[in-house]
Design an enzyme around this catalytic site. Structure first.
Site, PDB file in Angstrom:
ATOM      1  N   HIS A   1       0.782  -1.249   0.000  1.00 54.17           N
ATOM      2  CA  HIS A   1       0.000   0.000   0.000  1.00 54.17           C
ATOM      3  C   HIS A   1       0.813   1.300   0.000  1.00 54.17           C
ATOM      4  O   HIS A   1       0.764   2.096   0.940  1.00 54.17           O
ATOM      5  CB  HIS A   1      -1.025   0.036   1.143  1.00 54.17           C
ATOM      6  CG  HIS A   1      -0.543  -0.394   2.500  1.00 54.17           C
ATOM      7  ND1 HIS A   1       0.627   0.030   3.064  1.00 54.17           N
ATOM      8  CD2 HIS A   1      -1.106  -1.216   3.418  1.00 54.17           C
ATOM      9  CE1 HIS A   1       0.752  -0.501   4.264  1.00 54.17           C
ATOM     10  NE2 HIS A   1      -0.275  -1.273   4.499  1.00 54.17           N
TER      11      HIS A   1
ATOM     12  N   ASP B   1      -6.139  -4.122   0.208  1.00 54.68           N
ATOM     13  CA  ASP B   1      -6.038  -3.916   1.661  1.00 54.68           C
ATOM     14  C   ASP B   1      -7.441  -3.944   2.289  1.00 54.68           C
ATOM     15  O   ASP B   1      -7.739  -3.156   3.205  1.00 54.68           O
ATOM     16  CB  ASP B   1      -5.297  -2.621   1.996  1.00 54.68           C
ATOM     17  CG  ASP B   1      -4.866  -2.562   3.466  1.00 54.68           C
ATOM     18  OD1 ASP B   1      -5.080  -3.541   4.202  1.00 54.68           O
ATOM     19  OD2 ASP B   1      -4.302  -1.520   3.861  1.00 54.68           O
TER      20      ASP B   1
HETATM   21  O1  DOR Z   1      -5.741   0.526   7.291  1.00 53.46           O
HETATM   22  C1  DOR Z   1      -5.221  -0.509   7.637  1.00 53.46           C
HETATM   23  N1  DOR Z   1      -5.929  -1.514   8.184  1.00 53.46           N
HETATM   24  N2  DOR Z   1      -3.915  -0.667   7.459  1.00 53.46           N
HETATM   25  C2  DOR Z   1      -3.251  -1.733   7.927  1.00 53.46           C
HETATM   26  O2  DOR Z   1      -2.061  -1.803   7.739  1.00 53.46           O
HETATM   27  C3  DOR Z   1      -3.938  -2.747   8.713  1.00 53.46           C
HETATM   28  C4  DOR Z   1      -5.358  -2.791   8.374  1.00 53.46           C
HETATM   29  C5  DOR Z   1      -6.177  -3.588   9.364  1.00 53.46           C
HETATM   30  O3  DOR Z   1      -5.760  -4.699   9.736  1.00 53.46           O
HETATM   31  O4  DOR Z   1      -7.268  -3.149   9.706  1.00 53.46           O
HETATM   32 ZN    ZN Z   2      -0.709  -2.352   6.110  1.00 54.06          ZN
END
Ligand code: DOR
Ligand code: ZN
Length: 437
Positions: A234, A309
């Site tokens: 990301h 993500d």
């Molecule tokens: O926005 C995010 N959510 N970035 C991350 O690196 C982890 C992820 C999560 O696990 O919710």
């Molecule tokens: Zn992440």
């Protein structure tokens, strides 16, 4: 012999440089033929794909399925249903579950539940460090032999450069990359959004772009030094893109790839102006110049992979005040329509660049054989998209358990209409085909 004929669609498969209207035959879970007209008698079942885009099933190499531990937010069952509803046939779940996937039994657990409940293929990631604490490196050999396809502490950064160096050295034995969530925790500490204009307006503490760039710079050096493979997750900022471009142009090219999320490609910090927690994520949405440089990087190959993500959270958690709400947005069910409508249809990014970035490029990076391609002998995973019909994003209709989607209410084209996994139709116009798992 189970067989499926997909008739008359526009087959776009970057792995074969193919873009043609043709029939596609899958027999016993494998692609066996692509041709102008394949005899319909040869197949038990057929799909009329005239007017549809036919691509390899999408490969999403950055997903959070939350099982084990947070089944209230998502499960392997609901997450893989969301996947196929988005045309995604291969899902790569991160290791930041509860407990963290840092043992053979953890990897086995994910594979077993996926076998039982999954409608898409699941290729698990294992952690780099025990408990993702950044202190002690996991037994990569055991984890790899159990079926982990790569290693990541995603959700957390690895702050100790020595640990990162050792992890890169160790992982090169298995010829797979370390995937990094690049963030200097000291620089990012206490921040909630990008350190920029909107942080100033809202009074929210910012996370500077250099928090990401500094770790990417470090990891490029370490990757060069160890001759290992690195994949940067990301990517969010212009400085990071510049570092990746320079790293890839070195004489001794370091083996580095990178991914960008649909939300970083189409949204900016402006989405946080009214404290919308559905626009809160890590790394944060940044400035318009950052967004534009990510689009350029996708076009010129500096960033070769798109990954969502997909980060489900419960509504209770996302209803908390902005500073208390967790980071993350869901993304699998809207990924292609968002990119199609906002970047491909206006002519900003070519269609085949996006399809490559969502199919063959991630499959190659993780060495998933016969995945991300429709070449004869491959696994028979296919996505079919309708590029004409416009629909409004309605998270209530999602197959994910979560609704934390920043695209609520957007009018989009490019919706998946059929998804096929291993020659079996698993998704058909909004519905998971009964008994698909
Ligand atoms: O926005 C995010 N959510 N970035 C991350 O690196 C982890 C992820 C999560 O696990 O919710
Ligand atoms: Zn992440």
């Amino acid at each position: 012999m189970a067989s499926l004929l997909i008739r008359g669609g526009r087959i776009l498969d970057p792995s074969q440089n193919m873009d043609r209207v043709a029939d596609l035959l899958i027999e016993d879970g494998r692609v066996t033929a692509i041709g102008d007209t394949i005899d319909a008698q040869r197949a038990e079942q057929s799909i009329d794909a005239r007017g549809l885009l036919v691509t390899p099933g999408l490969v999403d190499m950055h997903v959070h399925l939350r099982e084990p531990g947070r089944e209230d937010a998502e499960t392997i069952k609901s997450g893989t249903r969301a996947a196929v509803a988005g045309g995604v046939t291969s899902v790569v779940p991160m290791a930041n579950t509860t407990p963290v996937i840092d043992s053979q039994s953890g990897v086995n657990h994910i594979l077993q539940i996926s076998q039982r409940d999954g409608v898409a293929r699941v290729h698990p990631i294992a952690a780099v460090t025990m408990g993702q604490k950044g202190e002690e490196i996991c037994e990569f050999g055991d984890l790899y032999n159990s079926g982990a396809v790569a290693f990541s502490d995603d959700g957390k950064a690895i702050m100790n450069a020595e640990i990162m160096r050792r992890a890169l050295q160790y992982v090169s034995m298995f010829n797979v990359p370390i995937l990094t969530h690049a963030e200097d925790c000291d620089l990012a500490a206490g921040g909630h959004i990008h350190e920029g204009h909107v942080a100033t307006l809202t009074g929210l503490k910012g996370i500077p772009s250099c928090a990401e760039a500094i770790q990417i710079a470090r990891d490029i050096e370490l990757t060069d030094f160890t001759h290992a493979k690195l994949h940067v997750q990301h990517v969010s900022s212009q400085y990071s893109v510049q570092l990746l471009r320079a790293g890839k142009n070195r004489k001794e090219k370091a083996d580095i790839t990178a991914e960008v999320s649909p939300h970083h490609l189409v949204l900016t910090e402006q989405a946080c102006l009214h404290f919308d927690t559905y626009a809160k994520m890590s790394p944060p949405l940044r400035a318009e110049a950052d967004r534009q440089s990510l689009v350029e990087a996708l076009k010129d190959g500096t960033i070769e992979i798109i990954a969502t993500d997909h980060a489900p959270h419960t509504q209770i958690e996302k209803d908390l005040p902005f500073i208390d709400a967790p980071n993350g947005v869901i993304g699998m069910e809207t990924a292609f329509p968002v990119i199609y409508t906002k970047l491909i249809a206006p002519g900003t990014v070519p269609l085949d660049t996006v399809i490559r970035a969502m199919t063959f490029a991630p499959a190659q990076r993780l060495q998933l054989d016969g995945i991300g391609t429709l070449a004869p002998g491959s696994h028979g995973d296919v996505a079919l998209f309708d590029l004409e019909t416009e629909k409004t994003v309605d998270p209530k209709k999602f197959h994910s358990k979560a609704v934390n989607c920043p695209f609520n209410g957007w009018n989009l084209k490019g919706w998946p209409v059929y998804t096929v996994v291993g020659g079996q139709l698993v998704y058909d116009h909004g519905t998971i085909v009964p008994d698909a798992s």
